[in-house]
Scaffold this motif. Structure first.
Motif, PDB file in Angstrom:
ATOM      1  N   PHE B   6       0.869  -1.182   0.000  1.00  0.00           N
ATOM      2  CA  PHE B   6       0.000   0.000   0.000  1.00  0.00           C
ATOM      3  C   PHE B   6       0.902   1.227   0.000  1.00  0.00           C
ATOM      4  O   PHE B   6       1.733   1.402   0.888  1.00  0.00           O
ATOM      5  CB  PHE B   6      -0.879  -0.019   1.259  1.00  0.00           C
ATOM      6  N   LYS B  62     -10.168  -7.301   2.855  1.00  0.00           N
ATOM      7  CA  LYS B  62     -10.597  -6.093   2.133  1.00  0.00           C
ATOM      8  C   LYS B  62     -12.076  -5.801   2.376  1.00  0.00           C
ATOM      9  O   LYS B  62     -12.496  -4.656   2.357  1.00  0.00           O
ATOM     10  CB  LYS B  62     -10.330  -6.261   0.636  1.00  0.00           C
ATOM     11  N   HIS B  67     -12.893  -2.322   8.159  1.00  0.00           N
ATOM     12  CA  HIS B  67     -11.848  -1.977   7.201  1.00  0.00           C
ATOM     13  C   HIS B  67     -12.420  -1.140   6.058  1.00  0.00           C
ATOM     14  O   HIS B  67     -11.768  -0.211   5.572  1.00  0.00           O
ATOM     15  CB  HIS B  67     -11.198  -3.275   6.664  1.00  0.00           C
ATOM     16  N   MET B  68     -13.655  -1.448   5.654  1.00  0.00           N
ATOM     17  CA  MET B  68     -14.275  -0.675   4.580  1.00  0.00           C
ATOM     18  C   MET B  68     -14.544   0.762   5.016  1.00  0.00           C
ATOM     19  O   MET B  68     -14.406   1.698   4.228  1.00  0.00           O
ATOM     20  CB  MET B  68     -15.557  -1.368   4.099  1.00  0.00           C
ATOM     21  N   GLN B  71     -11.188   2.390   4.791  1.00  0.00           N
ATOM     22  CA  GLN B  71     -10.847   2.684   3.388  1.00  0.00           C
ATOM     23  C   GLN B  71     -11.556   3.952   2.911  1.00  0.00           C
ATOM     24  O   GLN B  71     -10.967   4.790   2.216  1.00  0.00           O
ATOM     25  CB  GLN B  71     -11.248   1.497   2.499  1.00  0.00           C
ATOM     26  N   GLU B  72     -12.813   4.101   3.312  1.00  0.00           N
ATOM     27  CA  GLU B  72     -13.573   5.279   2.889  1.00  0.00           C
ATOM     28  C   GLU B  72     -12.994   6.552   3.521  1.00  0.00           C
ATOM     29  O   GLU B  72     -12.869   7.580   2.858  1.00  0.00           O
ATOM     30  CB  GLU B  72     -15.053   5.086   3.270  1.00  0.00           C
ATOM     31  N   GLY B  74      -9.962   6.910   4.350  1.00  0.00           N
ATOM     32  CA  GLY B  74      -8.708   7.124   3.625  1.00  0.00           C
ATOM     33  C   GLY B  74      -8.938   7.927   2.357  1.00  0.00           C
ATOM     34  O   GLY B  74      -8.194   8.857   2.056  1.00  0.00           O
ATOM     35  N   ARG B  75      -9.993   7.552   1.643  1.00  0.00           N
ATOM     36  CA  ARG B  75     -10.259   8.223   0.361  1.00  0.00           C
ATOM     37  C   ARG B  75     -10.802   9.642   0.529  1.00  0.00           C
ATOM     38  O   ARG B  75     -10.570  10.506  -0.293  1.00  0.00           O
ATOM     39  CB  ARG B  75     -11.259   7.389  -0.453  1.00  0.00           C
TER      40      ARG B  75
END
Lengths: 97, 97
Positions: B6, B62, B67-68, B71-72, B74-75
């Protein structure tokens, strides 16, 4: 595509290291086909990843004379230990807004 | 053995990020079979590598609900961009004096 993951425990990074690291990166890219080189150093940890088209390029780069001198300096001076992992990229995706 | 590389361009890392990063690492290792996790953050670059026995573990991790959410975040908050590369370790060697 292949990559080489280099992970090191840093002992001491001096001015010679910085110049050598730049030189190795330029050599790998300009003369050995390295496609990309990324590195991150924080506290006593270094992670560097280089990307290559094939394993032959990686082997040839490992045996470059200047690179072998750098590897020896790494073992005797800059790094307490390190790990090298040659990997094949299976799949990849990016988030670029 | 597989690894997930990553690489991110950091926008802003706050206290929530640090707690989330720790939580994600613990979850991956304790519940999804992640064997090792290494990370390095310097300037505006983050490189994190996790190691796994197989690709199924990576896929399941994933899709973990927490974790999702991470990830969101993060974005939308922490990262300007990032790249994820799933790789298979072909060979490896270490220098440990």
């Amino acid at each position: 595509m292949y990559a080489v993951i280099f992970r090191a425990e840093i002992l001491e990074l001096d001015a010679e290291y910085a110049a050598m690291a730049r030189r190795m990166r330029d050599l790998a890219i300009d003369q050995y086909g390295c496609m990309e080189f990324v590195a991150c150093t924080a506290d006593n940890t270094e992670i560097a990843i280089s990307y290559w088209e094939n394993e032959e390029q990686i082997q040839q780069w490992k045996q470059n004379a200047e690179h072998m001198v750098a590897q020896e300096k790494g073992r005797t001076k800059w790094y307490g230990s390190y790990t090298v992992q040659v990997v094949e990229v299976v799949r990849a995706y990016s988030f670029i807004p």
